[in-house]
Scaffold this active site. Structure first.
Site, PDB file in Angstrom:
ATOM      1  CB  CYS A 117      -0.913   0.022   1.227  1.00  0.00           C
ATOM      2  SG  CYS A 117      -1.934  -1.428   1.333  1.00  0.00           S
ATOM      3  CG  HIS A 267      -3.329   3.440   0.791  1.00  0.00           C
ATOM      4  ND1 HIS A 267      -3.655   2.923  -0.444  1.00  0.00           N
ATOM      5  CD2 HIS A 267      -3.502   2.432   1.678  1.00  0.00           C
ATOM      6  CE1 HIS A 267      -4.001   1.654  -0.293  1.00  0.00           C
ATOM      7  NE2 HIS A 267      -3.921   1.330   0.980  1.00  0.00           N
ATOM      8  CG  ASN A 297      -6.762  -0.952  -0.436  1.00  0.00           C
ATOM      9  OD1 ASN A 297      -5.884  -0.619  -1.227  1.00  0.00           O
ATOM     10  ND2 ASN A 297      -6.513  -1.238   0.832  1.00  0.00           N
TER      11      ASN A 297
HETATM   12  O1  UT7 Z   1      -4.556  -1.054   2.548  1.00  0.00           O
HETATM   13  C1  UT7 Z   1      -3.882  -1.876   3.450  1.00  0.00           C
HETATM   14  C2  UT7 Z   1      -4.221  -1.558   4.821  1.00  0.00           C
HETATM   15  N1  UT7 Z   1      -5.493  -2.160   5.167  1.00  0.00           N
HETATM   16  C3  UT7 Z   1      -6.304  -1.520   5.953  1.00  0.00           C
HETATM   17  O2  UT7 Z   1      -6.017  -0.413   6.348  1.00  0.00           O
HETATM   18  C4  UT7 Z   1      -7.549  -2.241   6.425  1.00  0.00           C
HETATM   19  C5  UT7 Z   1      -7.804  -1.897   7.844  1.00  0.00           C
HETATM   20  N2  UT7 Z   1      -8.960  -2.620   8.413  1.00  0.00           N
HETATM   21  C6  UT7 Z   1     -10.224  -2.432   7.987  1.00  0.00           C
HETATM   22  O3  UT7 Z   1     -10.447  -1.686   7.066  1.00  0.00           O
HETATM   23  C7  UT7 Z   1     -11.334  -3.128   8.734  1.00  0.00           C
HETATM   24  O4  UT7 Z   1     -10.784  -3.807   9.836  1.00  0.00           O
HETATM   25  C8  UT7 Z   1     -12.142  -4.121   7.846  1.00  0.00           C
HETATM   26  C9  UT7 Z   1     -12.978  -3.352   6.849  1.00  0.00           C
HETATM   27  C10 UT7 Z   1     -11.207  -5.057   7.136  1.00  0.00           C
HETATM   28  C11 UT7 Z   1     -13.096  -4.938   8.702  1.00  0.00           C
HETATM   29  O5  UT7 Z   1     -13.957  -4.075   9.423  1.00  0.00           O
HETATM   30  P1  UT7 Z   1     -14.150  -4.290  10.999  1.00  0.00           P
HETATM   31  O6  UT7 Z   1     -15.096  -3.255  11.443  1.00  0.00           O
HETATM   32  O7  UT7 Z   1     -12.784  -4.298  11.620  1.00  0.00           O
HETATM   33  O8  UT7 Z   1     -14.870  -5.684  11.057  1.00  0.00           O
HETATM   34  P2  UT7 Z   1     -14.382  -7.037  11.773  1.00  0.00           P
HETATM   35  O9  UT7 Z   1     -13.255  -7.647  11.034  1.00  0.00           O
HETATM   36  O10 UT7 Z   1     -14.204  -6.769  13.233  1.00  0.00           O
HETATM   37  O11 UT7 Z   1     -15.644  -7.961  11.576  1.00  0.00           O
HETATM   38  C12 UT7 Z   1     -16.923  -7.663  12.182  1.00  0.00           C
HETATM   39  C13 UT7 Z   1     -17.913  -8.733  11.810  1.00  0.00           C
HETATM   40  C14 UT7 Z   1     -17.404 -10.149  12.037  1.00  0.00           C
HETATM   41  O12 UT7 Z   1     -18.508 -10.944  12.471  1.00  0.00           O
HETATM   42  P3  UT7 Z   1     -18.716 -11.293  14.032  1.00  0.00           P
HETATM   43  O13 UT7 Z   1     -17.459 -12.015  14.433  1.00  0.00           O
HETATM   44  O14 UT7 Z   1     -18.885  -9.977  14.717  1.00  0.00           O
HETATM   45  O15 UT7 Z   1     -19.945 -12.150  14.026  1.00  0.00           O
HETATM   46  C15 UT7 Z   1     -16.964 -10.600  10.671  1.00  0.00           C
HETATM   47  O16 UT7 Z   1     -17.019 -12.012  10.517  1.00  0.00           O
HETATM   48  O17 UT7 Z   1     -18.209  -8.667  10.419  1.00  0.00           O
HETATM   49  C16 UT7 Z   1     -17.992  -9.938   9.797  1.00  0.00           C
HETATM   50  N3  UT7 Z   1     -17.530  -9.738   8.430  1.00  0.00           N
HETATM   51  C17 UT7 Z   1     -18.360  -9.520   7.394  1.00  0.00           C
HETATM   52  N4  UT7 Z   1     -19.709  -9.472   7.313  1.00  0.00           N
HETATM   53  C18 UT7 Z   1     -20.251  -9.212   6.103  1.00  0.00           C
HETATM   54  C19 UT7 Z   1     -16.248  -9.685   7.960  1.00  0.00           C
HETATM   55  N5  UT7 Z   1     -16.235  -9.440   6.651  1.00  0.00           N
HETATM   56  C20 UT7 Z   1     -17.538  -9.336   6.269  1.00  0.00           C
HETATM   57  C21 UT7 Z   1     -18.179  -9.083   5.037  1.00  0.00           C
HETATM   58  N6  UT7 Z   1     -19.523  -9.032   4.992  1.00  0.00           N
HETATM   59  N7  UT7 Z   1     -17.471  -8.866   3.905  1.00  0.00           N
END
Ligand code: UT7
Length: 340
Positions: A117, A267, A297
């Site tokens: 990134c 980014h 992204n």
């Molecule tokens: O460019 C490189 C650098 N990358 C970044 O900067 C990414 C940084 N991180 C993020 O952008 C976020 O952490 C994400 C967008 C990847 C994830 O968002 P989050 O708010 O951190 O969600 P989470 O991973 O804590 O997941 C919350 C819930 C989980 O379910 P439970 O365990 O609460 O039942 C996941 O299983 O959302 C679920 N989940 C989804 N649900 C629907 C994870 N992915 C999905 C999905 N659709 N695509």
């Protein structure tokens, strides 16, 4: 000493648009979740995931053609290529040499940058150092990615695969000795390799095996190793700390303040990260540019793709003070501050 000035910029994305609803047909996800957590509405994926023509080097080539046209230069005017990507056409050689051939340049040097990134920020910083030293006069700097061929579109990969898109951006950095033009004012680059496995693709690599495992035991390579893995919450927390740090560092280095900035281009990792940084810096809405909503992204391509669109839309004018900042896998992060 020469100064580095952007002579021209361009971008290119595959035509095929994949909406959040399209993804919800492949995995358990939905438009609401994706928009709320990331801001992404759609992304571009090449039409056929296994297409061998619309490759990363090819997307970079199309963006480079647009940048050359915008700079009113031809490929023969280039004297060096720097290509940033994490999704190269081959494991080796890199995409830089493929682009040299596609553009029909002389046998100029071509360097690949592997900083994910932050790749474009690293690439631009290297180009700036070469120009300031007097080594090269017209450097083509490219960021391009084809993510769609290597994502896990099953439920197991949904936390990663909904985020990434394909695309490319390119610019030509030119040496200038015009006393009225400042160009790049300051840069900084950082890394913290202890977090390498928080966001990575493990395979193929010397740590996780190669031909023995794939040829002799095909089932021994797990999905976890083949596809990108990301500890999303952990990456998020580091990103919102490192972004403000690197921005303040680059501004301090140039003797500038946040209020001096005409445009900030982060980014495009997650709209929530950009908004968090905007709030922390107290940046007015019109002084930050985001296009993650349309492209997802695109890793090394995200900054040149956003910069190119912002310039195209007249949101950045000659002489404006612009800051580009990135954070991502490695971890790596850094910034470029310049007068356009
Ligand atoms: O460019 C490189 C650098 N990358 C970044 O900067 C990414 C940084 N991180 C993020 O952008 C976020 O952490 C994400 C967008 C990847 C994830 O968002 P989050 O708010 O951190 O969600 P989470 O991973 O804590 O997941 C919350 C819930 C989980 O379910 P439970 O365990 O609460 O039942 C996941 O299983 O959302 C679920 N989940 C989804 N649900 C629907 C994870 N992915 C999905 C999905 N659709 N695509």
């Amino acid at each position: 000493m020469y100064k580095s000035v952007i002579a021209g910029i361009g971008h290119y994305v595959p035509e095929n648009i994949v909406t959040n609803d399209d993804l919800s047909k492949l995995m358990t996800t939905n438009d609401e979740w994706i928009i709320e957590r990331t801001g992404i509405k759609e992304r571009h994926h090449r039409k056929n995931r296994n297409d061998s023509e619309e490759t990363t080097a090819y997307l970079g080539f199309r963006a480079a053609e647009n940048a050359l046209r915008n700079a009113k230069l031809s490929a023969k005017d280039l004297d060096f290529i720097i290509f940033a990507t994490l999704s190269p056409d081959y494991f080796f050689p890199g995409c830089g040499v493929l682009l040299q051939e596609m553009l029909g340049c002389e046998t100029i040097g071509a360097l690949d940058v592997r900083n994910q990134c932050s790749g474009f920020v690293y690439a631009m910083s290297v180009a700036n150092a070469y120009i300031k030293s007097g080594e090269y006069k017209n450097i083509l700097v490219v960021g391009a990615e084809v993510h769609s061929f290597g994502l896990d579109f099953s439920d197991a990969g949904r936390g990663v695969s909904v985020i990434f898109g394909d695309g490319a951006g390119a610019l030509i950095l030119k040496a200038s000795d015009d006393a009225n033009i400042n160009g790049i004012l300051a840069t900084n680059l950082h890394s913290e390799g202890k977090y390498a496995e928080e966001l990575c693709t493990k395979f193929p690599g010397s740590k996780f095996g190669w031909s023995d495992r794939t040829l002799l035991e095909p089932d021994a390579v797990s999905a976890e190793e083949i596809y990108p893995i990301m500890n999303g919450n952990f990456v998020f927390k580091h990103a919102v700390t490192r972004f403000p740090e690197t921005i303040m560092e680059v501004l301090d280095k140039a003797g500038k303040r946040v209020e001096d900035l005409d445009m900030f281009i982060p980014h495009q990792a997650n709209l929530r990260i950009s908004q968090f940084v905007q709030k922390k810096l107290n940046l007015p809405e019109e002084n930050i540019f985001n296009n993650i909503q349309k492209y997802g992204n695109t890793t090394a391509a995200s900054i040149p793709l956003a910069l190119s669109e912002a310039i195209e839309q007249g949101k950045i004018k000659r002489g404006d003070l612009v800051c580009l900042s990135a954070f991502g896998s490695g971890f790596t992060w850094g910034s470029i501050l310049f007068e356009y």
